[in-house]
Design a protein around this motif. Structure first.
Motif, PDB file in Angstrom:
ATOM      1  N   ASP A 263       0.810  -1.217   0.000  1.00 22.29           N
ATOM      2  CA  ASP A 263       0.000   0.000   0.000  1.00 22.29           C
ATOM      3  C   ASP A 263       0.847   1.272   0.000  1.00 22.29           C
ATOM      4  N   ILE A 264       2.156   1.127  -0.062  1.00 16.87           N
ATOM      5  CA  ILE A 264       3.020   2.312  -0.041  1.00 16.87           C
ATOM      6  C   ILE A 264       3.078   2.924  -1.433  1.00 16.87           C
ATOM      7  N   ASN A 265       2.829   4.206  -1.517  1.00 18.81           N
ATOM      8  CA  ASN A 265       3.006   4.972  -2.756  1.00 18.81           C
ATOM      9  C   ASN A 265       4.066   6.032  -2.513  1.00 18.81           C
ATOM     10  N   ILE A 266       4.900   6.264  -3.499  1.00 23.66           N
ATOM     11  CA  ILE A 266       5.952   7.273  -3.394  1.00 23.66           C
ATOM     12  C   ILE A 266       5.814   8.252  -4.547  1.00 23.66           C
ATOM     13  N   SER A 267       5.908   9.536  -4.245  1.00 28.84           N
ATOM     14  CA  SER A 267       5.961  10.546  -5.302  1.00 28.84           C
ATOM     15  C   SER A 267       7.069  11.535  -4.987  1.00 28.84           C
ATOM     16  N   VAL A 268       7.648  12.071  -6.038  1.00 25.96           N
ATOM     17  CA  VAL A 268       8.697  13.082  -5.915  1.00 25.96           C
ATOM     18  C   VAL A 268       8.261  14.306  -6.698  1.00 25.96           C
ATOM     19  N   ASN A 269       8.158  15.422  -5.997  1.00 26.27           N
ATOM     20  CA  ASN A 269       7.725  16.674  -6.620  1.00 26.27           C
ATOM     21  C   ASN A 269       6.411  16.501  -7.368  1.00 26.27           C
ATOM     22  N   GLY A 270       5.492  15.737  -6.759  1.00 25.54           N
ATOM     23  CA  GLY A 270       4.157  15.577  -7.306  1.00 25.54           C
ATOM     24  C   GLY A 270       4.017  14.498  -8.354  1.00 25.54           C
ATOM     25  N   VAL A 271       5.095  13.829  -8.722  1.00 23.88           N
ATOM     26  CA  VAL A 271       5.045  12.780  -9.740  1.00 23.88           C
ATOM     27  C   VAL A 271       5.136  11.426  -9.044  1.00 23.88           C
ATOM     28  N   GLU A 272       4.109  10.588  -9.241  1.00 20.23           N
ATOM     29  CA  GLU A 272       4.118   9.277  -8.601  1.00 20.23           C
ATOM     30  C   GLU A 272       5.138   8.369  -9.278  1.00 20.23           C
ATOM     31  N   LEU A 273       5.914   7.666  -8.468  1.00 17.31           N
ATOM     32  CA  LEU A 273       6.931   6.755  -8.970  1.00 17.31           C
ATOM     33  C   LEU A 273       6.409   5.325  -8.956  1.00 17.31           C
ATOM     34  N   VAL A 274       6.989   4.507  -9.811  1.00 18.63           N
ATOM     35  CA  VAL A 274       6.584   3.111  -9.926  1.00 18.63           C
ATOM     36  C   VAL A 274       7.545   2.250  -9.124  1.00 18.63           C
ATOM     37  N   GLY A 303      19.638  17.739  -5.697  1.00 19.38           N
ATOM     38  CA  GLY A 303      18.930  18.679  -4.832  1.00 19.38           C
ATOM     39  C   GLY A 303      17.590  19.095  -5.352  1.00 19.38           C
ATOM     40  N   GLY A 304      17.072  18.358  -6.346  1.00 18.41           N
ATOM     41  CA  GLY A 304      15.814  18.771  -6.938  1.00 18.41           C
ATOM     42  C   GLY A 304      14.582  18.092  -6.376  1.00 18.41           C
ATOM     43  N   ALA A 305      14.752  17.190  -5.428  1.00 20.30           N
ATOM     44  CA  ALA A 305      13.612  16.446  -4.887  1.00 20.30           C
ATOM     45  C   ALA A 305      13.270  16.965  -3.498  1.00 20.30           C
ATOM     46  N   ASP A 306      12.729  18.186  -3.455  1.00 17.79           N
ATOM     47  CA  ASP A 306      12.400  18.778  -2.158  1.00 17.79           C
ATOM     48  C   ASP A 306      11.128  18.176  -1.580  1.00 17.79           C
ATOM     49  N   GLY A 307      10.229  17.718  -2.431  1.00 20.25           N
ATOM     50  CA  GLY A 307       8.967  17.204  -1.937  1.00 20.25           C
ATOM     51  C   GLY A 307       8.836  15.719  -2.176  1.00 20.25           C
ATOM     52  N   ILE A 308       9.159  14.913  -1.187  1.00 19.18           N
ATOM     53  CA  ILE A 308       8.988  13.472  -1.276  1.00 19.18           C
ATOM     54  C   ILE A 308       7.779  13.104  -0.432  1.00 19.18           C
ATOM     55  N   ALA A 309       6.784  12.485  -1.041  1.00 20.18           N
ATOM     56  CA  ALA A 309       5.555  12.132  -0.334  1.00 20.18           C
ATOM     57  C   ALA A 309       5.337  10.640  -0.368  1.00 20.18           C
ATOM     58  N   VAL A 310       4.825  10.117   0.744  1.00 20.46           N
ATOM     59  CA  VAL A 310       4.483   8.706   0.849  1.00 20.46           C
ATOM     60  C   VAL A 310       3.062   8.615   1.342  1.00 20.46           C
ATOM     61  N   ASP A 311       2.224   7.841   0.657  1.00 23.11           N
ATOM     62  CA  ASP A 311       0.913   7.596   1.262  1.00 23.11           C
ATOM     63  C   ASP A 311       0.736   6.106   1.468  1.00 23.11           C
ATOM     64  N   LEU A 312       0.188   5.785   2.608  1.00 25.32           N
ATOM     65  CA  LEU A 312      -0.106   4.401   2.968  1.00 25.32           C
ATOM     66  C   LEU A 312      -1.610   4.274   2.943  1.00 25.32           C
ATOM     67  N   GLY A 313      -2.162   3.713   1.886  1.00 23.47           N
ATOM     68  CA  GLY A 313      -3.596   3.582   1.859  1.00 23.47           C
ATOM     69  C   GLY A 313      -4.086   2.871   0.634  1.00 23.47           C
ATOM     70  N   CYS A 314      -3.637   3.283  -0.532  1.00 24.23           N
ATOM     71  CA  CYS A 314      -4.112   2.685  -1.769  1.00 24.23           C
ATOM     72  C   CYS A 314      -2.923   2.107  -2.497  1.00 24.23           C
TER      73      CYS A 314
END
Length: 320
Positions: A263-274, A303-314
């Motif tokens: 259920d872990i999703n990762i995105s960098v600067n708003g782009v979801e990674l596979v 230094g371009g990945a200031d926004g790394i997001a993880v969501d645990l859900g879907c």
């Protein structure tokens, strides 16, 4: 391992999501057609911090102590190239020694065409042992370059592979004397086959031809010779090399654990990674660590990945 908290992690959890809406109803709605499962909505955001692991590579300094290193760096100057090199090495290991596993090989050992020897094995905070070794000997002998590179290869072959990088930094004031340039190139290529980079530093060459050193640098996968003809240039050059090899790591240790890592999703600067894509990310459940791969990793290093997001859900995209 050196760790430091660099950036915040946005973690979204599917707490309270219920896909059984409409099931088991009593009263007037009993017997009504079942309600189709709605999409899960992850609506609880929790901001946490995580630790970005700092890469700590091994760097074996392979330092020429041949007789010519006893010559003055500049005509009319009493300071020898050896004294300048010793001071510069002491400064860089003192300043960077808590971030890099520095080791030392001196060649020849001890004179003539004898192979170099690893006098200090790579480790953190090694300025004392390295300076002690360099203070205990002086210039003498010839320049057995390819033999000493092979010794460096043999040393690394006998050690566990450091995933943060294994590097040879060859610092010399002359061409191989006890062998040929081609032999040195071949020895450096053998290091490259083991994923060991070789940086080539030509010291005190002045206007002399450095084509042979360039061939070595290309073989070492760094592509260029680093030259220095003064104490300031030598310090600057060593700093430049260290700046290249001590880049941010692409490993991120999560501070909370997912019940199901699918259920872990990762995105960098708003782009979801596979997940498990060459330019996406991977996950090590034993260490609870996310590793960015390929272009995603390079974005972090730049230094371009200031926004790394993880969501645990879907469940996120996964490469089959």
């Amino acid at each position: 391992m050196i760790k430091k908290t660099l950036i915040g992690l946005s973690l979204i959890s599917a707490l309270g999501c219920n896909s059984e809406i409409g099931a088991g109803l009593d009263g007037p709605d009993a017997g009504a057609p079942p309600v189709s499962d709605p999409p899960q909505v992850c609506d609880e955001a929790v901001t946490i911090t995580f630790e970005q692991r700092t890469a700590v590579p091994d760097i074996l300094l392979v330092v020429d102590k041949s007789g010519s290193m006893g010559d003055p760096l500049v005509n009319g100057n009493v300071t020898s190239k050896w004294d300048v090199m010793r001071s510069a090495v002491a400064n860089i290991v003192s300043n960077k020694g808590d971030k890099v596993n520095f080791g030392l090989m001196l060649f020849p050992w001890t004179n003539n065409c004898n192979d170099g020897q690893v006098r200090v094995t790579p480790g953190l905070n090694n300025v004392g042992p390295i300076l002690q070794e360099m203070n205990s000997v002086g210039p003498g002998g010839s320049t057995p370059t390819h033999q000493s590179i092979k010794r460096a290869r043999d040393y690394y072959d006998g050690q566990p592979v450091n995933p943060d990088g294994r590097i040879v930094l060859l610092a010399t004031d002359g061409y191989p004397y006890c062998s040929t340039v081609n032999q040195s190139v071949t020895a450096i290529q053998e290091l490259a086959q083991r994923n060991i980079q070789t940086y080539v530093l030509g010291f005190g060459f002045g206007s002399a031809d450095i084509n042979g050193l360039t061939q070595m640098a290309v073989a070492g996968t760094t592509g260029q010779v680093y030259s220095a003809d003064s104490p300031d240039q030598l310090s600057f050059t060593l700093d430049s090399i260290l700046g290249e090899v001590t880049t941010p790591s692409c490993n991120f240790e999560l501070q909370e654990t997912a019940e199901d890592d699918a259920d872990i999703n990762i995105s960098v600067n708003g782009v979801e990674l596979v997940r498990d894509d060459p330019n996406g990310w991977s996950f090590d459940s034993t260490t609870n660590t996310v590793t960015l791969l390929g272009a995603s990793c390079e974005a972090v290093k730049a230094g371009g990945a200031d926004g790394i997001a993880v969501d645990l859900g879907c469940e996120g995209a996964i490469v089959d």
